[in-house]
Design a protein around this motif. Structure first.
Motif, PDB file in Angstrom:
ATOM      1  N   THR A  27       0.829  -1.208   0.000  1.00 33.13           N
ATOM      2  CA  THR A  27       0.000   0.000   0.000  1.00 33.13           C
ATOM      3  C   THR A  27       0.859   1.252   0.000  1.00 33.13           C
ATOM      4  OG1 THR A  27      -1.735  -1.172   1.210  1.00 33.13           O
ATOM      5  CG2 THR A  27      -1.814   1.238   1.239  1.00 33.13           C
ATOM      6  N   TYR A  28       1.929   1.240   0.774  1.00 33.67           N
ATOM      7  CA  TYR A  28       2.830   2.389   0.850  1.00 33.67           C
ATOM      8  C   TYR A  28       3.464   2.672  -0.515  1.00 33.67           C
ATOM      9  CZ  TYR A  28       6.884   5.169   2.277  1.00 33.67           C
ATOM     10  OH  TYR A  28       7.839   6.140   2.393  1.00 33.67           O
ATOM     11  N   GLU A  29       3.938   1.623  -1.181  1.00 29.14           N
ATOM     12  CA  GLU A  29       4.548   1.803  -2.496  1.00 29.14           C
ATOM     13  C   GLU A  29       3.535   2.301  -3.517  1.00 29.14           C
ATOM     14  OE1 GLU A  29       6.234  -1.992  -3.308  1.00 29.14           O
ATOM     15  OE2 GLU A  29       8.015  -1.664  -2.038  1.00 29.14           O
ATOM     16  N   LYS A  30       2.287   1.810  -3.428  1.00 31.49           N
ATOM     17  CA  LYS A  30       1.248   2.291  -4.329  1.00 31.49           C
ATOM     18  C   LYS A  30       0.943   3.766  -4.093  1.00 31.49           C
ATOM     19  CE  LYS A  30       0.216  -1.218  -6.918  1.00 31.49           C
ATOM     20  NZ  LYS A  30       0.409  -1.144  -8.395  1.00 31.49           N
ATOM     21  N   ASN A  31       0.954   4.180  -2.838  1.00 31.16           N
ATOM     22  CA  ASN A  31       0.715   5.593  -2.524  1.00 31.16           C
ATOM     23  C   ASN A  31       1.832   6.470  -3.078  1.00 31.16           C
ATOM     24  OD1 ASN A  31      -1.704   5.185  -1.170  1.00 31.16           O
ATOM     25  ND2 ASN A  31      -0.716   4.942   0.818  1.00 31.16           N
ATOM     26  N   ILE A  32       3.057   5.962  -3.010  1.00 28.43           N
ATOM     27  CA  ILE A  32       4.181   6.710  -3.580  1.00 28.43           C
ATOM     28  C   ILE A  32       4.004   6.858  -5.087  1.00 28.43           C
ATOM     29  CG2 ILE A  32       6.675   6.666  -4.019  1.00 28.43           C
ATOM     30  CD1 ILE A  32       7.010   5.270  -1.343  1.00 28.43           C
ATOM     31  N   ASP A  33       3.676   5.736  -5.761  1.00 22.24           N
ATOM     32  CA  ASP A  33       3.468   5.783  -7.212  1.00 22.24           C
ATOM     33  C   ASP A  33       2.335   6.743  -7.568  1.00 22.24           C
ATOM     34  OD1 ASP A  33       5.482   3.946  -7.537  1.00 22.24           O
ATOM     35  OD2 ASP A  33       4.126   2.218  -7.634  1.00 22.24           O
ATOM     36  N   ARG A  34       1.272   6.681  -6.791  1.00 23.33           N
ATOM     37  CA  ARG A  34       0.124   7.561  -7.046  1.00 23.33           C
ATOM     38  C   ARG A  34       0.518   9.019  -6.897  1.00 23.33           C
ATOM     39  NH1 ARG A  34      -4.254   8.753  -3.057  1.00 23.33           N
ATOM     40  NH2 ARG A  34      -5.884   9.868  -4.172  1.00 23.33           N
ATOM     41  N   PHE A  35       1.285   9.314  -5.855  1.00 25.83           N
ATOM     42  CA  PHE A  35       1.716  10.697  -5.631  1.00 25.83           C
ATOM     43  C   PHE A  35       2.627  11.184  -6.749  1.00 25.83           C
ATOM     44  CE2 PHE A  35       5.101  13.456  -4.010  1.00 25.83           C
ATOM     45  CZ  PHE A  35       4.355  14.574  -3.670  1.00 25.83           C
ATOM     46  N   GLU A  36       3.588  10.339  -7.147  1.00 26.17           N
ATOM     47  CA  GLU A  36       4.525  10.744  -8.187  1.00 26.17           C
ATOM     48  C   GLU A  36       3.842  10.923  -9.528  1.00 26.17           C
ATOM     49  OE1 GLU A  36       8.562   8.657  -6.314  1.00 26.17           O
ATOM     50  OE2 GLU A  36       7.562   7.766  -8.036  1.00 26.17           O
ATOM     51  N   ASN A  37       2.874  10.046  -9.843  1.00 28.92           N
ATOM     52  CA  ASN A  37       2.139  10.191 -11.099  1.00 28.92           C
ATOM     53  C   ASN A  37       1.258  11.427 -11.093  1.00 28.92           C
ATOM     54  OD1 ASN A  37       3.254   7.826 -12.121  1.00 28.92           O
ATOM     55  ND2 ASN A  37       1.587   6.544 -11.322  1.00 28.92           N
ATOM     56  N   PHE A  38       0.666  11.716  -9.934  1.00 31.07           N
ATOM     57  CA  PHE A  38      -0.232  12.865  -9.826  1.00 31.07           C
ATOM     58  C   PHE A  38       0.526  14.185  -9.868  1.00 31.07           C
ATOM     59  CE2 PHE A  38      -2.466  16.019  -7.202  1.00 31.07           C
ATOM     60  CZ  PHE A  38      -3.679  16.087  -7.868  1.00 31.07           C
ATOM     61  N   SER A  39       1.674  14.224  -9.180  1.00 31.73           N
ATOM     62  CA  SER A  39       2.416  15.479  -9.076  1.00 31.73           C
ATOM     63  C   SER A  39       3.430  15.664 -10.195  1.00 31.73           C
ATOM     64  CB  SER A  39       3.148  15.539  -7.727  1.00 31.73           C
ATOM     65  OG  SER A  39       4.113  14.506  -7.646  1.00 31.73           O
ATOM     66  N   GLY A  40       3.789  14.555 -10.858  1.00 27.92           N
ATOM     67  CA  GLY A  40       4.797  14.649 -11.909  1.00 27.92           C
ATOM     68  C   GLY A  40       6.211  14.770 -11.371  1.00 27.92           C
ATOM     69  N   THR A  94       0.749  15.691   3.136  1.00 22.43           N
ATOM     70  CA  THR A  94      -0.061  16.814   2.652  1.00 22.43           C
ATOM     71  C   THR A  94      -1.120  16.330   1.676  1.00 22.43           C
ATOM     72  OG1 THR A  94       1.818  18.322   2.925  1.00 22.43           O
ATOM     73  CG2 THR A  94       0.025  19.052   1.490  1.00 22.43           C
ATOM     74  N   GLN A  95      -0.741  15.359   0.831  1.00 22.79           N
ATOM     75  CA  GLN A  95      -1.730  14.802  -0.095  1.00 22.79           C
ATOM     76  C   GLN A  95      -2.842  14.093   0.669  1.00 22.79           C
ATOM     77  OE1 GLN A  95      -0.216  12.097  -3.092  1.00 22.79           O
ATOM     78  NE2 GLN A  95      -2.225  11.128  -3.302  1.00 22.79           N
ATOM     79  N   ARG A  96      -2.463  13.348   1.693  1.00 19.81           N
ATOM     80  CA  ARG A  96      -3.460  12.674   2.533  1.00 19.81           C
ATOM     81  C   ARG A  96      -4.372  13.697   3.201  1.00 19.81           C
ATOM     82  NH1 ARG A  96      -6.910   8.667   3.790  1.00 19.81           N
ATOM     83  NH2 ARG A  96      -7.159   8.417   6.037  1.00 19.81           N
ATOM     84  N   LEU A  97      -3.790  14.802   3.642  1.00 21.20           N
ATOM     85  CA  LEU A  97      -4.572  15.866   4.265  1.00 21.20           C
ATOM     86  C   LEU A  97      -5.569  16.450   3.278  1.00 21.20           C
ATOM     87  CD1 LEU A  97      -4.985  17.671   6.761  1.00 21.20           C
ATOM     88  CD2 LEU A  97      -3.168  19.146   5.890  1.00 21.20           C
ATOM     89  N   ASN A  98      -5.125  16.686   2.046  1.00 22.84           N
ATOM     90  CA  ASN A  98      -6.028  17.218   1.016  1.00 22.84           C
ATOM     91  C   ASN A  98      -7.148  16.243   0.698  1.00 22.84           C
ATOM     92  OD1 ASN A  98      -4.493  19.560   0.804  1.00 22.84           O
ATOM     93  ND2 ASN A  98      -3.195  18.730  -0.837  1.00 22.84           N
TER      94      ASN A  98
END
Length: 334
Positions: free
Chosen positions: A40-53, A64-68
């Motif tokens: 799950t942690y690795e998926k969250n990292i991938d999701r963040f990197e894909n979303f933020s570029g 911060t993403q979790r907070l948003n």
């Protein structure tokens, strides 16, 4: 004589090989949960990197993403009132962590160990203690060995006390095994010990609002000692209640059934009948001691960490008093 009795009871518990079964189950659960958390942690990292570029990330960005995400969830018209309250509390805690540079995101071995007992303290760990102790007395009645045991020139209370002390020793050993296995196995996945990570504790709920005035920073190791102390206390209370049921029913399967029904039924009582004031005095309602430390937990109005500790202590003492009285008067010649 007492030491010999205790040694015999510990030996009997070890010969039943229940400890091996418990260790096997713990290894399976801890391995699966560690893998799941790392995945799950690795998926969250991938999701963040894909979303933020961004090519890299840090825990503060992920937090911060979790907070948003949580703030966006509050805008949903389908979220229940209870969900709104818990989400708002989590938002305030995340803001506190970010502002005070406390990493609540990146997994570590000690953090996982704490999370594991926090999730298991109300059901999994009590069930393990039930498996360990359910036949401590009822097994003697089922096999008839209680008659041989009582032919010795030893008072009944000493026999039961030796069983109780042996049970406390084995329960303590089980809690230690849980801590050691959860740290070692999860380290294989996370590759971080996390003993010196800062942890914020001391949050409290005042009129449904999160209060951080009494928050202090401790190391993850110090926090884990506190969590496991509470887990040990809960385990000892469950052991005392299990000993009483084992004395009363004279059948191991029945003892396990009664205790499982109490543990699972208590969860339903807490969920469906939380408006009944009497529910907060049931031992199952008070098992989740560790969640009080987050400041986001109050299952029923009027409950607190001190209230639950005292309530559980009374359940344990009452169980032991009744158990000794019944065992001393019990007819075993039939």
């Amino acid at each position: 004589m007492m030491l010999i009795l205790i040694r015999n009871e510990v030996t009997k518990l070890l010969l039943k090989k229940k400890l091996i079964l418990i260790i096997g189950l713990l290894i399976i659960f801890i391995t699966l949960l560690s893998y799941g958390q790392q995945y799950t942690y690795e998926k969250n990292i991938d999701r963040f990197e894909n979303f933020s570029g961004a090519g890299t990330y840090d825990w503060k960005s992920l937090a911060t993403q979790r907070l948003n995400d949580l703030e966006n969830r509050l805008d949903s018209p389908y979220i229940p009132d209870s969900g709104i309250a818990s989400t708002e509390i989590e938002i305030r805690q995340l803001r506190y962590f970010i502002e005070n540079d406390i990493n609540p995101i990146t997994p570590s071995a000690v953090k996982f160990s704490v999370d594991f007992v926090e999730q298991g303290i109300s059901l999994l760990i009590p069930l393990i203690i039930v498996i360990l102790a359910a036949d401590l007395v009822s097994g003697e009645f089922s096999t008839g060995t209680i008659k041989v045991l009582l032919t010795r020139a030893v008072p009944r209370w000493k026999i039961l006390l030796s069983k109780l002390i042996a049970l406390i020793l084995m329960t303590t050993l089980v809690v230690l095994i849980i801590g050691i296995l959860s740290v070692l196995i999860s380290y294989l996945f996370f590759r971080q010990w996390g003993f010196n990570e800062p942890v914020a504790t001391g949050f409290s709920l005042i009129d449904g609002q999160l209060n951080a005035d009494s928050v202090i920073l401790v190391t993850r190791f110090q926090y884990s000692l506190l969590i496991y102390s509470l887990t040990w206390y809960v385990s000892i209370v469950i052991a005392a209640i299990t000993l009483l049921i084992s004395i009363l029913v004279e059948n191991t399967a029945t003892a396990i059934g009664v205790l499982m029904a109490a543990l699972i039924g208590g969860q339903f009582l807490q969920f469906f009948l939380s408006d009944w004031a009497i529910v907060k005095f049931f031992f199952v309602t008070n098992l989740d001691l560790t969640r009080y430390l987050t400041g986001s937990y109050q299952p029923i109005g009027g409950m607190s960490l001190n209230f639950s500790i005292i309530t559980l202590g009374l359940w344990g003492l009452l169980s032991l008093m009744i158990g000794f009285m019944v065992f001393n008067r019990k007819d075993v010649l039939v």
